[in-house]
Design an enzyme around this catalytic site. Sequence first.
Site, PDB file in Angstrom:
ATOM      1  N   ASP A 278       1.026  -1.189   0.032  1.00  0.00           N
ATOM      2  CA  ASP A 278      -0.069   0.139  -0.178  1.00  0.00           C
ATOM      3  C   ASP A 278       0.910   1.348  -0.157  1.00  0.00           C
ATOM      4  O   ASP A 278       1.944   1.003   0.291  1.00  0.00           O
ATOM      5  CB  ASP A 278      -0.926  -0.035   1.226  1.00  0.00           C
ATOM      6  CG  ASP A 278      -2.311   0.836   0.741  1.00  0.00           C
ATOM      7  OD1 ASP A 278      -2.104   1.462  -0.295  1.00  0.00           O
ATOM      8  OD2 ASP A 278      -3.175   0.568   1.482  1.00  0.00           O
TER       9      ASP A 278
HETATM   10  C1  NOJ Z   1      -3.937   3.892  -0.136  1.00  0.00           C
HETATM   11  C2  NOJ Z   1      -4.962   3.064  -0.009  1.00  0.00           C
HETATM   12  O1  NOJ Z   1      -5.186   2.285   1.116  1.00  0.00           O
HETATM   13  C3  NOJ Z   1      -5.475   2.244  -0.991  1.00  0.00           C
HETATM   14  O2  NOJ Z   1      -6.532   1.478  -0.837  1.00  0.00           O
HETATM   15  C4  NOJ Z   1      -5.188   2.817  -2.408  1.00  0.00           C
HETATM   16  O3  NOJ Z   1      -5.307   1.963  -3.473  1.00  0.00           O
HETATM   17  C5  NOJ Z   1      -3.781   3.526  -2.651  1.00  0.00           C
HETATM   18  N1  NOJ Z   1      -3.773   4.497  -1.422  1.00  0.00           N
HETATM   19  C6  NOJ Z   1      -3.472   4.124  -3.873  1.00  0.00           C
HETATM   20  O4  NOJ Z   1      -4.284   5.060  -4.028  1.00  0.00           O
END
Ligand code: NOJ
Length: 745
Positions: A278
């Site tokens: 993430d």
């Molecule tokens: C953080 C989020 O937790 C995740 O779900 C997302 O895909 C990414 N950022 C990218 O935007």
Amino acid sequence: MLILFFNTMISIQLSAQKKSIAQKVDSVLKLMTLEEKIGQLNQYNDDWLATGPVTIDTSKGNQVRNGQVGSLLNCLGTQRTKSWQTIAMQSRLKIPLLFGQDVVHGFKTTFPIPLAEACSWDLDAMQLSARIAATEASASGINWTFAPMVDISRDPRWGRVMEGAGEDTYLGSRIAFARVKGFQGNNSGELNAVMACAKHFVGYGAAIGGRDYNSVDMSNRLLWEVYLPPFKAAVDAGVATFMNSFNDLNGVPATGNRYLQRDILKGKWSFKGFVVSDWGSIGEMINHGSVKNEYEAALSAITAGCDMDMESRNYKNNLAQLVKDNKVPVVYIDDAVKRILQKKFELGLFDDPYRFCNAEREQAALNNPEHAKAARLIASKSIVLLKNENQLLPLSKETKTIAFIGPLVKPLKQNKGFWDVEVPGVDSNFIVSQWKGLENKMGKHSKLLYAKGCDIEGDDRSGFAEAVNIAKQSDVVILSIGERRDMSGEAKSRSNINIPGVQELLLKELLATGKPVVVLINAGRPLVFDYTADNAPAILYTWWLGSEAGNAIADILFGDYNPSAKLAMSFPRSVGQVPIYYNYFNTGRPATNDENRNYNSSYNDLSIFPKYEFGYGLSYTGFKYTGLQFSNKKMKREDQITVSVTVTNTGKYAGEEIVQLYIRDKVGSFIRPVKELKDFQKLMLAAGESKTISFMIDKEKLSFYAPDPANDQQLKWVAEPGEFEIMIGASSKDIRLKDSFELVN
Ligand code: NOJ
């Protein structure tokens, strides 16, 4: 001689074409330097949109040109993706970039938020919405969506419940499967498909206290039984990628968790795609306290099986040194690179890196009227009718005067929900406001009056008088209240989930006029709204419905679509009742009704029941359940039995009913929940029509993770002999028929 030469050339070309993707990947890998390999594991955010904390980096263009970047996120539109891909084509090996994006509930056409769609229990509809989102996104240069989110959650304080499929593992798993299929189409490599990404692996929805990014502490049993199955369903559907998660699980950050990524996902489940971290989560392991510095963070993540680094730069800055120091075997790097290259080949990007950059196709896909039609229908299917006293709904199209009041009546973007995508060059005018939707629907002789009444937040009541005034001039009042679209979503946990501001006070004043009031509640999570629930005669939970919100709401209000949705998450009476879910354990002192709470498991000051339970939702018609029958009252493990039931539409409207099958295993070597959803069917019945349906029961539906006597660290998926109760219901509480059978050895 010449002929021989041409034949040889042709056969060389043919054998090149015949090479399997794995062989092609190996040939590319052989050409790569260590630095180029590490580049493939590196993903950056493009500079103009951010979905996380941004790192200023002015050398991204050069890094792409030097083969140091494998993927970009938040880069969309054929023009922009093409210009980045052109830079990648200047790199030594010309390995194309992958473009990732959070296409969570639609692209240009915005669909209801995933939790709302989940309430439709309509797997085909959800697959279609993902399909359309993929068609639009892929035409706009995107190869990869960071969806579906398949985290189970039992806590509406967590703002990200809006992105998932609710609290139930069985429903969540079916939906995960459908959404992956929808995004990915039939084969990877289709021009109108994107790779899906099952996220967040794993446990993120169980963050303590519903506070985003918080720790997760759960038993192995809970992990395997409740939280892992939707991820397994995504693997079964062929999901191309996984994203790990921000939380730690029992003290080990998910990003650096080898048990989860290498042992379960890539080992036991044989997942062949790749895992992305993430946003920044590799570096965040330093904050968790599981590693000292970025060098150790990169070591922990790559060892655990995390293939791509989203935005932390820890791989780029440390992996080469880790290899040189013999801390990371190069096979780990090679394996990660191969998984990523495999997907780039499957997508056809090596054949044509600009495959998804066709501006004409983009225009056609973003302006397809069929997409809006589908979004309207799916939005209607997602609206939950919570209350309808004296059949106030549906309204007559000939109603003379309607007062349409509230802070959510006129806005456009509020309908889009948290994860809408800002598509370049597209403004918000295509969104159908709630006002416009009603206007479109009402007859020539009807009048629609408007007052905002109040804001979503704050305590300003200066608009109440105008609202009351128009209410008095009307035959019926529709009040649209709820949350702002940025109140549920990532980083949007709340300790107070009541309807904000003075919106319920406005309702009170409107009810005092004596006019019938229909309340529309717009939200990304189950809210607490006791006053409304107890006093308004009719309530529709509209969630955030997307670009066709206004039309869909009007379809429901005037009976052009009979509500059929049922809640995919329990609605608490107060925050003190959270976490709340229907499949709890009975305890040694169960409270079975509100009269016997003393010395039983309950709160002294609150009903034992949620305000609205999982599986609940009304229709304009009624359904009767009769004739529960078993094909056999005894079942052997290798056998199946069927359970059948007749459902009759007893009202005057055609309508759909979601018939739910719950099972309770009466005695288990680990105690079993009071009930678990194991199947459902959504039936369309004409007024007065009856249908008999049957459910098949096999040992899968009776199995659970029990302790393995041979190894007390392990769990074993088993169906234990004994009595099983079968409950057929219109909700998890409204069980209409039940009986039991025995599983015999
Ligand atoms: C953080 C989020 O937790 C995740 O779900 C997302 O895909 C990414 N950022 C990218 O935007």
